[in-house]
Design an enzyme around this catalytic site. Structure first.
Site, PDB file in Angstrom:
ATOM      1  N   LYS A  14       0.997  -1.082  -0.779  1.00 45.74           N
ATOM      2  CA  LYS A  14       0.029  -0.532  -0.239  1.00 45.74           C
ATOM      3  C   LYS A  14       1.138   0.997  -0.023  1.00 45.74           C
ATOM      4  O   LYS A  14       1.844   1.290  -0.283  1.00 45.74           O
ATOM      5  CB  LYS A  14      -0.762  -0.309   1.313  1.00 45.74           C
ATOM      6  CG  LYS A  14      -1.240  -1.602   1.357  1.00 45.74           C
ATOM      7  CD  LYS A  14      -3.040  -1.528   2.211  1.00 45.74           C
ATOM      8  CE  LYS A  14      -3.653  -3.066   2.481  1.00 45.74           C
ATOM      9  NZ  LYS A  14      -4.668  -2.885   2.700  1.00 45.74           N
ATOM     10  N   HIS A 100      -8.227  -3.822  -5.985  1.00 45.60           N
ATOM     11  CA  HIS A 100      -7.872  -3.946  -4.952  1.00 45.60           C
ATOM     12  C   HIS A 100      -9.857  -3.108  -3.993  1.00 45.60           C
ATOM     13  O   HIS A 100     -10.263  -1.562  -4.354  1.00 45.60           O
ATOM     14  CB  HIS A 100      -7.146  -3.227  -4.484  1.00 45.60           C
ATOM     15  CG  HIS A 100      -7.109  -3.512  -3.050  1.00 45.60           C
ATOM     16  ND1 HIS A 100      -7.199  -2.927  -1.328  1.00 45.60           N
ATOM     17  CD2 HIS A 100      -6.264  -4.428  -2.083  1.00 45.60           C
ATOM     18  CE1 HIS A 100      -7.075  -2.817  -0.532  1.00 45.60           C
ATOM     19  NE2 HIS A 100      -6.615  -4.188  -0.582  1.00 45.60           N
TER      20      HIS A 100
HETATM   21  P1  PGA Z   1      -4.150  -6.531   5.624  1.00 56.15           P
HETATM   22  O1  PGA Z   1      -4.427  -5.816   4.058  1.00 56.15           O
HETATM   23  O2  PGA Z   1      -3.193  -7.819   5.089  1.00 56.15           O
HETATM   24  O3  PGA Z   1      -3.519  -5.027   6.150  1.00 56.15           O
HETATM   25  O4  PGA Z   1      -5.935  -7.008   6.195  1.00 56.15           O
HETATM   26  C1  PGA Z   1      -4.505  -6.814   3.048  1.00 56.15           C
HETATM   27  C2  PGA Z   1      -4.578  -5.526   2.132  1.00 56.15           C
HETATM   28  O5  PGA Z   1      -5.417  -4.896   1.864  1.00 56.15           O
HETATM   29  O6  PGA Z   1      -4.176  -6.847   0.412  1.00 56.15           O
END
Ligand code: PGA
Length: 256
Positions: A14, A100
Site C-alpha cells: 500500500k 483492490h
Molecule cells: P491486511 O491487508 O493484510 O493489512 O488486512 C490486506 C490487503 O488489503 O490486501
C-alpha cells in the site's frame, strides 16, 4: 486441482515503506538464507519499484517478483498523473493488482473501469491479481455470493481462456482488511469454492488452474489454517508483509 502446488505469498505494501525500510526488508529476507519454495511477490509504491527490483536481483536472483498496486485503464495519452501498464512492463514489472477494495471504495473505481484495466494490463503482458470481496453489511444481508458473482462477471468480462491463465483472483472480505478480523478457514474456503465454481461455469477446466488467494489480516499465526483449505492457493497480505521477518515467516510457512 492445480498442477502448480507452490503457494503464492503476495505482499501489498500500500502507501507504506521508504528507502531505508525497503533495504532492511530485503536484507532480512536474505540474512535468513532460506530457499523460497513459494511464489514470493511484492507490490510496493510505484516509485519504489526500481529499488525493489534491484534488491530482489541482488539478494534473491529475482526470485521475489515485483509488481504494482494499480495501473491506468489506458495505454498512453493525455491522462495526467496516471501510470500506463506498458510503462510498468517496460520497467520489468511482472504483475499488477486490480480492483483492490481501497480502489473500489475510496477511489470509486467501477466494474467497467476495472474490466478495462484488466484488459489493458493483460495486453501489456502483465499478470493481474483481480480482487473481489464483500462488505460487512453485504455479508450480514446474505449477499456475499451475489456480490462476488457480480464483481467477477462484470470485472472479468470478455476474458479469453488464454487471458484467464494470466489472472489470479484474490478474495478479500472488506471487513477483514486491516481490521485484525480474519475470515475463518471455513468461511474463506466456502467463498473460494464458490469462486472456483463460478469461474468453471464460464471458462471450464481452465478455472482449476487459477490461483485463488485469500486476503484480510493474514499473519503468520493464521496463515497455515487458511492455506490448508482446498481452494486457497496463497495469500495477499498487507500489514504483515511490511516487515522482513514477518514476510519471511509467511513464506516459510507457505512452503512447509
Ligand atoms: P491486511 O491487508 O493484510 O493489512 O488486512 C490486506 C490487503 O488489503 O490486501
Amino acid at each position: 486441482m492445480m498442477t502448480d502446488k507452490k503457494y503464492y505469498m503476495v505482499g501489498n505494501w500500500k502507501m507504506n515503506q521508504d528507502t531505508e525500510t525497503i533495504k532492511q526488508f530485503f536484507k532480512v529476507l536474505y540474512d535468513q538464507q532460506q530457499s523460497f519454495n513459494c511464489h514470493g511477490w511484492i507490490a510496493p509504491q510505484f516509485i519504489h519499484i526500481p529499488l525493489c527490483q534491484e534488491l530482489s536481483q541482488k539478494y534473491h536472483q529475482d526470485k521475489i517478483l515485483i509488481g504494482a498496486q494499480n495501473c491506468s485503464d489506458q495505454v498512453s495519452g493525455a491522462f495526467t498523473g496516471e501510470i500506463s501498464p506498458t510503462a510498468l512492463r517496460d520497467l520489468g514489472v511482472s504483475f499488477v493488482i486490480v480492483g483492490h477494495s481501497e480502489r473500489r471504495h475510496i477511489y470509486m473505481e467501477t466494474h467497467k473501469q476495472l474490466n478495462q484495466k484488466l484488459h489493458t494490463a493483460l495486453k501489456s503482458d502483465l499478470k493481474v491479481i483481480f480482487c473481489v470481496g464483500e462488505t460487512l453489511e453485504q455479508r450480514e444481508a446474505n449477499k456475499t455470493q451475489a456480490v462476488i458473482a457480480e464483481q467477477l462477471s462484470l470485472g472479468l468480462k470478455q476474458l479469453t481462456n488464454q487471458q484467464l491463465s494470466q489472472v489470479l483472483i484474490a478474495y478479500e472480505p472488506v471487513w477483514a482488511i486491516g481490521t485484525g478480523k480474519t475470515a475463518g478457514p471455513e468461511q474463506a474456503q466456502e467463498v473460494h469454492s464458490f469462486i472456483r465454481g463460478f469461474l468453471s461455469e464460464s471458462w471450464g477446466g481452465a478455472a482449476q488452474e487459477i490461483p485463488l488467494l485469500y486476503g484480510g489480516s493474514v499473519k503468520p499465526e493464521n496463515v497455515v489454517d487458511l492455506l490448508n483449505s482446498q481452494d486457497i492457493n496463497g495469500a495477499l497480505v498487507g500489514g504483515a508483509s511490511l516487515d522482513g521477518q514477518s514476510f519471511r515467516e509467511l513464506c516459510r510457512l507457505a512452503a512447509s
